[in-house]
Design a protein around this motif. Structure first.
Motif, mmCIF file in Angstrom:
data_model
loop_
_atom_site.group_PDB
_atom_site.id
_atom_site.type_symbol
_atom_site.label_atom_id
_atom_site.label_comp_id
_atom_site.label_asym_id
_atom_site.label_seq_id
_atom_site.Cartn_x
_atom_site.Cartn_y
_atom_site.Cartn_z
ATOM 1 N N GLU A 61 0.835 -1.202 0.136
ATOM 2 C CA GLU A 61 0.145 0.087 0.125
ATOM 3 C C GLU A 61 0.627 1.162 0.037
ATOM 4 O OE1 GLU A 61 -2.746 2.299 3.181
ATOM 5 O OE2 GLU A 61 -2.915 0.143 3.243
ATOM 6 N N VAL A 62 1.785 1.332 0.727
ATOM 7 C CA VAL A 62 2.688 2.721 0.985
ATOM 8 C C VAL A 62 4.000 2.404 0.234
ATOM 9 C CG1 VAL A 62 1.523 2.908 3.405
ATOM 10 C CG2 VAL A 62 3.923 1.743 3.004
ATOM 11 N N GLY A 63 4.189 1.581 -0.399
ATOM 12 C CA GLY A 63 5.554 1.223 -1.075
ATOM 13 C C GLY A 63 5.913 1.926 -2.267
ATOM 14 N N PHE A 64 4.905 2.956 -2.715
ATOM 15 C CA PHE A 64 5.164 3.554 -4.020
ATOM 16 C C PHE A 64 4.773 5.107 -3.920
ATOM 17 C CE2 PHE A 64 4.193 -1.023 -5.080
ATOM 18 C CZ PHE A 64 5.142 -1.055 -5.886
ATOM 19 N N SER A 65 4.448 5.247 -2.434
ATOM 20 C CA SER A 65 3.933 6.856 -2.087
ATOM 21 C C SER A 65 4.546 7.462 -1.389
ATOM 22 C CB SER A 65 2.409 6.719 -2.160
ATOM 23 O OG SER A 65 1.993 5.835 -0.912
ATOM 24 N N TYR A 66 5.509 6.667 -0.294
ATOM 25 C CA TYR A 66 6.052 7.322 0.691
ATOM 26 C C TYR A 66 7.540 7.778 0.194
ATOM 27 C CZ TYR A 66 2.522 6.818 4.229
ATOM 28 O OH TYR A 66 1.133 7.040 5.090
ATOM 29 N N ASP A 67 8.126 8.486 1.260
ATOM 30 C CA ASP A 67 9.788 8.914 0.940
ATOM 31 C C ASP A 67 10.507 7.853 1.597
ATOM 32 O OD1 ASP A 67 9.315 11.323 -0.525
ATOM 33 O OD2 ASP A 67 8.515 12.083 1.452
ATOM 34 N N GLY A 68 9.960 6.989 2.713
ATOM 35 C CA GLY A 68 10.700 6.107 3.434
ATOM 36 C C GLY A 68 9.735 5.292 4.193
ATOM 37 N N ILE A 69 10.277 3.873 4.480
ATOM 38 C CA ILE A 69 9.653 3.064 5.191
ATOM 39 C C ILE A 69 10.462 2.648 6.431
ATOM 40 C CG2 ILE A 69 8.656 0.812 5.505
ATOM 41 C CD1 ILE A 69 7.584 1.309 2.540
ATOM 42 N N ILE A 70 10.410 2.648 7.660
ATOM 43 C CA ILE A 70 11.053 2.113 8.875
ATOM 44 C C ILE A 70 10.521 0.965 9.102
ATOM 45 C CG2 ILE A 70 11.963 2.511 11.060
ATOM 46 C CD1 ILE A 70 11.830 5.528 10.032
ATOM 47 N N LEU A 71 11.080 -0.312 8.841
ATOM 48 C CA LEU A 71 10.291 -1.701 9.242
ATOM 49 C C LEU A 71 11.046 -2.430 10.273
ATOM 50 C CD1 LEU A 71 8.630 -3.930 8.461
ATOM 51 C CD2 LEU A 71 10.173 -4.315 6.523
ATOM 52 N N ASN A 72 10.305 -2.548 11.278
ATOM 53 C CA ASN A 72 10.711 -3.715 12.137
ATOM 54 C C ASN A 72 9.817 -4.711 12.243
ATOM 55 O OD1 ASN A 72 11.446 -5.337 14.492
ATOM 56 N ND2 ASN A 72 11.722 -3.299 15.997
ATOM 57 N N ALA A 73 10.172 -5.603 11.316
ATOM 58 C CA ALA A 73 9.483 -7.002 11.343
ATOM 59 C C ALA A 73 9.506 -7.712 12.566
ATOM 60 C CB ALA A 73 9.839 -7.573 10.034
ATOM 61 N N ALA A 74 10.247 -7.486 13.512
ATOM 62 C CA ALA A 74 10.515 -8.363 14.702
ATOM 63 C C ALA A 74 10.596 -9.728 14.392
ATOM 64 C CB ALA A 74 9.137 -8.315 15.547
ATOM 65 N N ALA A 75 10.129 -10.853 14.936
ATOM 66 C CA ALA A 75 10.744 -12.258 14.725
ATOM 67 C C ALA A 75 10.138 -12.722 13.193
ATOM 68 C CB ALA A 75 9.555 -13.189 15.391
ATOM 69 N N TYR A 76 9.273 -11.846 12.337
ATOM 70 C CA TYR A 76 9.143 -12.310 11.049
ATOM 71 C C TYR A 76 10.515 -11.845 10.268
ATOM 72 C CZ TYR A 76 4.165 -12.941 11.625
ATOM 73 O OH TYR A 76 2.871 -13.343 11.968
ATOM 74 N N THR A 77 11.457 -10.913 10.574
ATOM 75 C CA THR A 77 12.489 -10.942 10.157
ATOM 76 C C THR A 77 13.388 -12.029 9.729
ATOM 77 O OG1 THR A 77 12.729 -8.500 11.417
ATOM 78 C CG2 THR A 77 14.698 -9.625 10.438
ATOM 79 N N HIS A 78 13.338 -12.772 10.599
ATOM 80 C CA HIS A 78 14.119 -14.417 10.597
ATOM 81 C C HIS A 78 13.285 -15.192 9.820
ATOM 82 C CE1 HIS A 78 15.865 -11.672 13.179
ATOM 83 N NE2 HIS A 78 14.906 -11.731 14.185
ATOM 84 N N THR A 79 12.138 -15.253 9.470
ATOM 85 C CA THR A 79 11.305 -16.357 9.128
ATOM 86 C C THR A 79 10.586 -16.006 7.785
ATOM 87 O OG1 THR A 79 9.206 -15.758 10.362
ATOM 88 C CG2 THR A 79 10.919 -16.963 11.271
ATOM 89 N N SER A 80 10.436 -14.708 7.351
ATOM 90 C CA SER A 80 9.309 -14.504 6.326
ATOM 91 C C SER A 80 10.148 -13.952 4.990
ATOM 92 C CB SER A 80 8.603 -13.261 6.758
ATOM 93 O OG SER A 80 7.596 -13.111 5.782
ATOM 94 N N VAL A 81 10.046 -14.996 4.220
ATOM 95 C CA VAL A 81 10.547 -14.832 2.795
ATOM 96 C C VAL A 81 9.506 -13.991 2.252
ATOM 97 C CG1 VAL A 81 11.035 -15.852 0.581
ATOM 98 C CG2 VAL A 81 11.765 -17.025 2.724
ATOM 99 N N GLY A 82 8.134 -13.933 2.497
ATOM 100 C CA GLY A 82 7.406 -13.017 1.879
ATOM 101 C C GLY A 82 7.403 -11.545 2.097
ATOM 102 N N ILE A 83 7.829 -11.294 3.148
ATOM 103 C CA ILE A 83 7.979 -9.612 3.670
ATOM 104 C C ILE A 83 9.230 -9.451 3.140
ATOM 105 C CG2 ILE A 83 8.602 -8.112 5.504
ATOM 106 C CD1 ILE A 83 6.767 -9.893 7.550
ATOM 107 N N GLY A 84 10.311 -10.434 2.928
ATOM 108 C CA GLY A 84 11.408 -9.938 2.221
ATOM 109 C C GLY A 84 11.118 -9.716 0.586
ATOM 110 N N ASP A 85 10.265 -10.679 0.076
ATOM 111 C CA ASP A 85 9.965 -10.373 -1.314
ATOM 112 C C ASP A 85 9.147 -9.188 -1.408
ATOM 113 O OD1 ASP A 85 11.244 -12.696 -1.919
ATOM 114 O OD2 ASP A 85 9.141 -14.089 -2.168
ATOM 115 N N ALA A 86 8.249 -8.855 -0.588
ATOM 116 C CA ALA A 86 7.381 -7.391 -0.399
ATOM 117 C C ALA A 86 8.337 -6.247 -0.499
ATOM 118 C CB ALA A 86 6.441 -7.648 0.559
#
Length: 140
Positions: A61-86
């Motif tokens: 939703e925001v990945g084409f209209s904001y100047d920057g995203i600060i992402l703390n995916a917490a535990a998903y950082t270490h498990t989510s290929v999907g968030i990495g792909d997003a």
């Protein structure tokens, strides 16, 4: 005016009460008020979810209209290929942040599926990690 969004993942809604020896005593709402008053020339929006798909939807939703995203995916950082792909699939630059030093914790926390697709990674400075990320989007 820069428009940034902080996106927090699972269990970060418990900041201020969850493991204060690691995460501190301040709720994220209280911290957000502090940094919003500190960075008056920046619009800082906020989103938190414990659900992986909601985090992915918000990045889309925001990945084409904001100047920057600060992402703390917490535990998903270490498990989510999907968030990495997003993160890989959007145009808005992303800074990955972590409150704790993930490299001083369990071995599985040393891997990030998000970091290869980000502008940078900030770990281990407590809530100040978010401030450092905000500063990275402000020209000096």
């Amino acid at each position: 005016m820069k428009k940034l969004i902080i996106i927090n993942g699972p269990n970060l809604n418990l900041l201020g009460v969850r493991e204060p020896e690691i995460y501190g005593n301040l709720s994220f709402t209280e911290f957000l008020d502090e940094i919003s008053s500190k960075f008056k020339d920046v619009t800082i929006d906020y989103f938190q979810s414990n659900i992986e798909g909601e985090l992915i939807n918000k990045l889309h939703e925001v990945g084409f209209s904001y100047d920057g995203i600060i992402l703390n995916a917490a535990a998903y950082t270490h498990t989510s290929v999907g968030i990495g792909d997003a993160v890989s699939g959007i145009k808005t630059p992303v800074v990955e942040v972590h409150i704790s030093n993930t490299f001083s914790r369990e071995d599985f926390r040393h891997q990030s599926y998000i970091a290869p697709h980000t502008k940078g990674v900030i770990v281990g400075f407590g809530l100040q990690s978010y401030e450092l990320a905000i500063q990275s989007f402000i020209p000096s």
